[in-house]
Design an enzyme around this catalytic site. Structure first.
Site, PDB file in Angstrom:
ATOM      1  N   VAL A  14      58.549  42.608  16.898  1.00 45.03           N
ATOM      2  CA  VAL A  14      58.999  43.773  17.674  1.00 45.03           C
ATOM      3  C   VAL A  14      58.280  45.036  17.226  1.00 45.03           C
ATOM      4  O   VAL A  14      57.805  45.833  18.045  1.00 45.03           O
ATOM      5  CB  VAL A  14      60.522  43.946  17.560  1.00 45.03           C
ATOM      6  CG1 VAL A  14      60.979  45.271  18.188  1.00 45.03           C
ATOM      7  CG2 VAL A  14      61.248  42.777  18.211  1.00 45.03           C
ATOM      8  N   THR A 124      67.801  44.506  17.233  1.00 42.76           N
ATOM      9  CA  THR A 124      69.095  44.142  17.791  1.00 42.76           C
ATOM     10  C   THR A 124      70.154  44.267  16.703  1.00 42.76           C
ATOM     11  O   THR A 124      70.089  43.595  15.676  1.00 42.76           O
ATOM     12  CB  THR A 124      69.068  42.713  18.345  1.00 42.76           C
ATOM     13  OG1 THR A 124      68.040  42.614  19.329  1.00 42.76           O
ATOM     14  CG2 THR A 124      70.400  42.347  18.975  1.00 42.76           C
ATOM     15  N   LEU A 151      61.981  42.267  24.902  1.00 36.89           N
ATOM     16  CA  LEU A 151      60.658  41.648  24.897  1.00 36.89           C
ATOM     17  C   LEU A 151      60.773  40.128  24.846  1.00 36.89           C
ATOM     18  O   LEU A 151      61.460  39.582  23.991  1.00 36.89           O
ATOM     19  CB  LEU A 151      59.851  42.135  23.683  1.00 36.89           C
ATOM     20  CG  LEU A 151      59.719  43.649  23.515  1.00 36.89           C
ATOM     21  CD1 LEU A 151      58.919  43.956  22.258  1.00 36.89           C
ATOM     22  CD2 LEU A 151      59.068  44.276  24.743  1.00 36.89           C
ATOM     23  N   LEU A 248      66.524  29.211  35.272  1.00 42.62           N
ATOM     24  CA  LEU A 248      67.176  28.098  35.953  1.00 42.62           C
ATOM     25  C   LEU A 248      66.436  26.785  35.705  1.00 42.62           C
ATOM     26  O   LEU A 248      66.542  25.861  36.504  1.00 42.62           O
ATOM     27  CB  LEU A 248      67.258  28.368  37.465  1.00 42.62           C
ATOM     28  CG  LEU A 248      68.336  29.348  37.937  1.00 42.62           C
ATOM     29  CD1 LEU A 248      68.313  29.476  39.452  1.00 42.62           C
ATOM     30  CD2 LEU A 248      69.732  28.921  37.464  1.00 42.62           C
ATOM     31  N   CYS A 258      66.180  34.964  19.211  1.00 40.74           N
ATOM     32  CA  CYS A 258      67.173  35.917  19.723  1.00 40.74           C
ATOM     33  C   CYS A 258      68.478  35.280  20.182  1.00 40.74           C
ATOM     34  O   CYS A 258      69.559  35.652  19.708  1.00 40.74           O
ATOM     35  CB  CYS A 258      66.572  36.716  20.876  1.00 40.74           C
ATOM     36  SG  CYS A 258      65.218  37.803  20.381  1.00 40.74           S
TER      37      CYS A 258
END
Length: 432
Positions: A14, A124, A151, A248, A258
């Site tokens: 990040v 985060t 991201l 999907l 994450c």
């Protein structure tokens, strides 16, 4: 747009993307890290992260004099107007985010920050972290802003420079507007809010995506039992604008750096305020079950037992286009296969060789065809495009068995059938 003096603390995935992209927007950026070897390599333009466009941006920033790398946060923040915190916040005890790195950096730079600068949480972090950082700083002249990143690995540079939205939260409106202005050239919709809401946006987004993936894996299992084709089902529902086509695709479960930690962190946050987030718990449980279901599918395809059975694995990273093995569903499935006695050989274009402590359950080789030699079955676990263009007649000649288990529905069953191989997918009927 005014060019700002920016410090980015942490030059990992990040931090490096954030620093390089902000420099490309015209800002003067100093990126800090605690790893001296990494700093030296980045200063020479050597980027070890597999991310399209990132090496080029780093080289351009260095050449233009807008990007610099230094050892230690204290060297980066001395003249900064905005300080981005991009340090790791891994899953800690009980699933909550571990903020040790955040707190350590704040302690290091607290007395060095220029008066009136803005500290930005880019990593985060749990709801309430901005307030916690503000108290740790104990500097009334410094505002703390939450500006979560969105991201995707494999397309991080594109995502940063072409964002769906910019989210900025703070109790100090002027500080929030100053951070939002850094992205002015991108022309993206901007959500200005309070810090708790901005912090929750990140978790809510990632957990929704995890729920969508668990849902489609459940629909895939139902499709198998009802004789339906999940590819047609997802196409049919994906055209609905309220649902969309993204996320999907059924597979061996979701993972990466994450979604696993963010789902557990939000469960922890919900528990802390006495809210039973049953839907999110079911999402996690469904994902765990999916990995075992894939193992069952492989076991059945190989005759009912995996003890002593040699299997070839195509793919180890959690998704194609990255070298990231963190919480990879491919590795989770491999570990379950090994527990049942399978002998595993694997190839992944993003993994150069064995990674001690990470790939210990498999023998990693440098060629897809070597994986097939003498294997009772071939299992595709990561959707690398090059796997579609393998010489499947050659693969068939190398395999001892005649089946390919395609956990991503990535291959063309007819191509495999013409090569004399059976195909087993997810949410679709077998092809022999």
């Amino acid at each position: 747009m005014f060019a700002r003096r920016i410090a980015v603390v942490g030059s990992g995935y990040v931090g490096l993307t954030t620093g390089a992209c902000l420099a490309s927007l015209g800002h003067r950026v100093i990126c800090a890290d605690v790893d001296a070897d990494k700093v030296a390599k980045l200063s020479a333009g050597q980027v070890s992260i597999l991310e399209p466009g990132l090496s080029e941006l780093v080289a351009e920033g260095l050449a233009a004099g807008r990007l610099e790398f230094v050892l230690g946060a204290s060297k980066a923040v001395l003249d900064a107007e905005v300080v981005f915190m991009c340090v790791p916040t891994p899953m800690g005890v009980g699933g909550a985010a571990d903020l040790m790195a955040v707190e350590s950096v704040i302690s290091e730079v607290r007395d060095l920050l220029p008066r009136g600068c803005v500290v930005v949480n880019k990593s985060t972090v749990p709801v309430g972290t901005a307030e916690r950082v503000h108290k740790l700083l104990d500097r009334p002249d410094i505002a703390v802003v939450s500006n979560p990143e969105f991201l995707r690995e494999g397309s991080a540079v594109h995502d940063f420079l072409n964002p769906d939205r910019i989210v900025v939260g703070s109790s100090a409106q002027d500080a929030a507007e100053r951070v939002a202005a850094l992205y002015a050239r991108l022309g993206a919709p901007t959500v200005l809010t309070d810090a708790p809401s901005a912090e929750l946006v990140k978790y809510a987004a990632n957990c929704f995506l995890a729920m969508k993936l668990s849902y489609v894996n459940a629909v895939a299992e139902l499709s198998e039992r009802l004789g339906a084709n999940v590819a047609d089902v997802t196409e049919g529902i994906g055209y609905d604008r309220r649902i969309g086509q993204a996320f999907l695709q059924p597979g061996p479960g979701w993972g990466g750096s994450c979604l696993p930690k963010d789902t557990h962190a939000l469960i922890q946050a919900a528990d802390a305020v006495d809210f039973d987030f049953m839907l999110l718990r079911a999402t996690i449980d469904t994902n765990t079950r999916q990995r075992q279901r894939i193992v069952t599918k492989i076991r059945e395809a190989c005759g009912g037992s995996l003890d002593g059975v040699r299997l070839g694995l195509l793919g180890l990273t959690f998704k194609a286009g990255t070298d990231d093995l963190r919480d990879s569903p491919a590795l989770a499935v491999a570990a379950l296969l090994r527990e049942e006695g399978a002998e595993l050989t694997a190839y992944d274009p993003g993994v150069a060789g064995a990674v001690p402590g990470v790939t210990d359950t498999v023998r990693v080789v440098g060629d897809a065809y070597e994986v097939a030699k003498g294997a009772a079955g071939l299992v595709l676990l990561t959707e690398w495009p090059e796997f579609r263009t393998l010489d499947w007649s050659r693969v068939a000649a190398l395999l001892e068995g005649r089946v390919v288990i395609d956990t991503r529905n990535h291959l063309d069953p007819d191509v495999l059938r013409r090569a004399g191989l059976g195909w087993r997918g997810v949410g679709r009927q077998p092809v022999d």
